[in-house]
Design a protein around this motif. Structure first.
Motif, PDB file in Angstrom:
ATOM      1  N   PRO A 116       0.791  -1.232   0.000  1.00  0.00           N
ATOM      2  CA  PRO A 116       0.000   0.000   0.000  1.00  0.00           C
ATOM      3  C   PRO A 116       0.822   1.280   0.000  1.00  0.00           C
ATOM      4  O   PRO A 116       0.282   2.364  -0.189  1.00  0.00           O
ATOM      5  CB  PRO A 116      -0.776  -0.110   1.314  1.00  0.00           C
ATOM      6  CG  PRO A 116       0.160  -0.847   2.217  1.00  0.00           C
ATOM      7  CD  PRO A 116       0.888  -1.829   1.348  1.00  0.00           C
ATOM      8  N   ASN A 122       0.056   3.831   6.005  1.00  0.00           N
ATOM      9  CA  ASN A 122      -0.404   3.468   4.661  1.00  0.00           C
ATOM     10  C   ASN A 122      -1.209   2.174   4.663  1.00  0.00           C
ATOM     11  O   ASN A 122      -2.251   2.068   4.009  1.00  0.00           O
ATOM     12  CB  ASN A 122       0.770   3.308   3.695  1.00  0.00           C
ATOM     13  CG  ASN A 122       1.481   4.601   3.380  1.00  0.00           C
ATOM     14  OD1 ASN A 122       2.691   4.694   3.506  1.00  0.00           O
ATOM     15  ND2 ASN A 122       0.742   5.617   2.977  1.00  0.00           N
ATOM     16  N   SER A 126      -5.285   1.760   3.839  1.00  0.00           N
ATOM     17  CA  SER A 126      -5.791   0.857   2.798  1.00  0.00           C
ATOM     18  C   SER A 126      -6.757  -0.167   3.375  1.00  0.00           C
ATOM     19  O   SER A 126      -7.745  -0.543   2.740  1.00  0.00           O
ATOM     20  CB  SER A 126      -4.627   0.151   2.097  1.00  0.00           C
ATOM     21  OG  SER A 126      -3.950  -0.737   2.968  1.00  0.00           O
ATOM     22  N   LYS A 129     -10.119   1.504   3.877  1.00  0.00           N
ATOM     23  CA  LYS A 129     -10.767   1.752   2.582  1.00  0.00           C
ATOM     24  C   LYS A 129     -11.373   0.482   1.995  1.00  0.00           C
ATOM     25  O   LYS A 129     -12.518   0.478   1.529  1.00  0.00           O
ATOM     26  CB  LYS A 129      -9.751   2.355   1.605  1.00  0.00           C
ATOM     27  CG  LYS A 129      -9.430   3.813   1.870  1.00  0.00           C
ATOM     28  CD  LYS A 129      -8.239   4.306   1.062  1.00  0.00           C
ATOM     29  CE  LYS A 129      -8.545   4.383  -0.417  1.00  0.00           C
ATOM     30  NZ  LYS A 129      -7.419   5.042  -1.147  1.00  0.00           N
ATOM     31  N   TRP A 295     -10.398  -4.489  -5.218  1.00  0.00           N
ATOM     32  CA  TRP A 295      -9.846  -3.222  -5.714  1.00  0.00           C
ATOM     33  C   TRP A 295      -9.937  -3.153  -7.238  1.00  0.00           C
ATOM     34  O   TRP A 295      -9.741  -4.141  -7.939  1.00  0.00           O
ATOM     35  CB  TRP A 295      -8.374  -3.101  -5.344  1.00  0.00           C
ATOM     36  CG  TRP A 295      -8.018  -2.921  -3.903  1.00  0.00           C
ATOM     37  CD1 TRP A 295      -7.359  -3.817  -3.115  1.00  0.00           C
ATOM     38  CD2 TRP A 295      -8.249  -1.766  -3.092  1.00  0.00           C
ATOM     39  NE1 TRP A 295      -7.162  -3.298  -1.853  1.00  0.00           N
ATOM     40  CE2 TRP A 295      -7.699  -2.039  -1.814  1.00  0.00           C
ATOM     41  CE3 TRP A 295      -8.869  -0.531  -3.313  1.00  0.00           C
ATOM     42  CZ2 TRP A 295      -7.752  -1.119  -0.773  1.00  0.00           C
ATOM     43  CZ3 TRP A 295      -8.923   0.385  -2.271  1.00  0.00           C
ATOM     44  CH2 TRP A 295      -8.370   0.093  -1.018  1.00  0.00           C
ATOM     45  N   HIS A 300      -5.951   2.282  -5.125  1.00  0.00           N
ATOM     46  CA  HIS A 300      -5.109   2.744  -4.014  1.00  0.00           C
ATOM     47  C   HIS A 300      -3.666   2.592  -4.488  1.00  0.00           C
ATOM     48  O   HIS A 300      -3.248   1.488  -4.829  1.00  0.00           O
ATOM     49  CB  HIS A 300      -5.340   1.891  -2.754  1.00  0.00           C
ATOM     50  CG  HIS A 300      -4.566   2.383  -1.560  1.00  0.00           C
ATOM     51  ND1 HIS A 300      -5.128   3.180  -0.584  1.00  0.00           N
ATOM     52  CD2 HIS A 300      -3.271   2.217  -1.201  1.00  0.00           C
ATOM     53  CE1 HIS A 300      -4.223   3.469   0.339  1.00  0.00           C
ATOM     54  NE2 HIS A 300      -3.081   2.892  -0.020  1.00  0.00           N
TER      55      HIS A 300
END
Length: 426
Positions: A116, A122, A126, A129, A295, A300
């Motif tokens: 990430p 970080n 992620s 999210k 994703w 990301h």
């Protein structure tokens, strides 16, 4: 004829004059360091220090680990790839294969590996999210005294008031619940169940719960296996994703590679950073159960999610985990540390102390005001790096490199004993 330029003298004035007030560790450890090896550092005056700090848990394998260093030197000398975003490289592929074969497969864990960005915050960002994307829900349950990072999403699930205030904006979409034993005579499990079962509680069904099995910055609070199992059960029951932040407690710090292994749970998402890079190089992983890896490409991303030097060192560091020997060694050292902590609790009742943590992530919580800060200050004078944690800095904590030998452990613990005596005389 070439001229050799000597290195200018270095003292703290340059940092005090030119660097931002935001710096913190240089205030706790007011020395200019120039060299490090294993569990030792030296400053510009050649004073030697034993490291019970280990880069806040980023140096589990010690400073300038020889095996890891040689792999990095060889890689650099061959002009191999350093920066690559998320392009495929040999170093990246080697790490992925070894991480699967040495860490995931033997533990019967199946996760997709996400890079990430280079830091712990970080990976937490992620994780939050993807949990919200998978569930379509916004709220996240976090826990009192949690610390998960310094960017806005990570701060929203961090409990520390001082750190949260730095955001400058409201931190929303988070509900905090008591960590295990955070409130005397209150069952956090029953409280969480009550809020989730009662549709008039005001708590929207969360996307995720995020927790540390041992709260590093929050006071070295260690959750029991039973509590973790109960949390995992609640998450399954209500369709909530469980995120375990193993940024500091993972990579062997508590004795097993993942800190949650003794509880026999399988989180939906795992956050790793700090020592996953092996050599103190920036690197982070977000491990996602395959069914939740939804994703879109590039949804990301980040410029430095392809740190190939970290991949090289991380791949070499995984050799420590090919057998159980390294883990058993950590647990032996942890038992020695526990014995020492119990001894000082008995010998210094005026500390009003209690033991915290597990593995080589332990600490001593003191009810006596400001004594932990004084003990760390005395330890620094005597050549040992150690920091405090907890809401009021009431815990002095031990994070030596996992590779520390018996001599280093003994010297470090003796310095702590001397520092307690000195602090109590003030």
């Amino acid at each position: 004829m070439s001229t050799v330029t000597s290195q200018p003298e270095m003292d703290m004035d340059i940092f005090n004059t030119l660097e931002s007030n935001v710096r913190s560790y240089s205030r706790s450890f007011p020395a200019v360091f120039k060299k490090a090896k294993g569990y030792k550092l030296w400053d510009v005056n050649d004073k030697e220090y034993i490291d019970f700090f280990a880069g806040a848990g980023a140096l589990n394998y010690g400073h300038n680990n020889e095996k890891l260093k040689q792999s990095l030197i060889k890689y650099l000398e061959q002009d191999e790839i350093t920066h690559s975003l998320d392009m495929a490289t040999v170093a990246r592929g080697t790490f992925l294969r070894r991480f699967h074969d040495i860490i995931l497969k033997p533990r019967q864990l199946e996760y997709k590996v996400m890079f990430p960005g280079p830091t712990g915050t970080n990976t937490v960002e992620s994780a939050l999210k993807i949990a919200r994307k998978v569930t379509g829900r916004n709220t996240v349950i976090s826990f009192t005294n949690a610390f998960h990072g310094m960017t806005i999403g990570s701060l929203s699930v961090t409990g520390n008031e001082a750190k949260r205030s730095g955001a400058g904006i409201p931190l929303s979409n988070t509900v905090f619940m008591p960590y295990e034993n955070a409130v005397e005579n209150v069952s956090s499990i029953k409280m969480i169940e009550h809020f989730l079962e009662n549709r008039s509680s005001g708590l929207d069904l969360p996307a995720a719960m995020i927790l540390e099995t041992v709260q590093g910055e929050g006071g070295i609070n260690a959750a029991s296996d039973q509590w973790l199992q109960n949390i995992a059960s609640i998450c399954r029951r209500f369709g909530i994703l469980l995120i375990v932040d193993d940024v500091q407690a993972g990579c062997g710090r508590t004795g097993t590679f993942f800190s949650f292994e003794p509880a026999r749970i399988k989180p939906d998402i795992i956050c790793l950073s700090k020592s996953i890079g092996g050599y103190g190089l920036p690197m982070a992983l977000t491990l996602i159960k395959p069914e939740y890896d939804i994703w879109e490409p590039g949804e990301h991303n980040g410029t430095f999610r392809g740190n190939n030097l970290a991949f090289v060192a991380a791949s070499e560091a995984l050799d420590y985990w090919k057998t159980d020997d390294f883990s058993k060694g950590i647990q032996t050292k942890a038992a020695e540390m526990t014995h020492f902590i119990q001894k000082i609790i008995e010998e210094y009742p005026e500390l009003k102390a209690e033991k915290r943590g597990r593995g080589l992530m332990q600490g001593v919580a003191c009810a006596k005001d400001e004594i932990s800060e004084k003990i760390c200050g005395e330890a620094f004078k005597r050549g040992l790096l150690m920091e405090t944690s907890g809401p009021k800095g009431e815990v002095f904590k031990f994070l030596p490199p996992l590779t520390i030998d018996e001599e280093g452990m003994t010297k470090g613990l003796n310095i702590i004993d001397e520092s307690i005596q000195a602090a109590l005389k003030q």
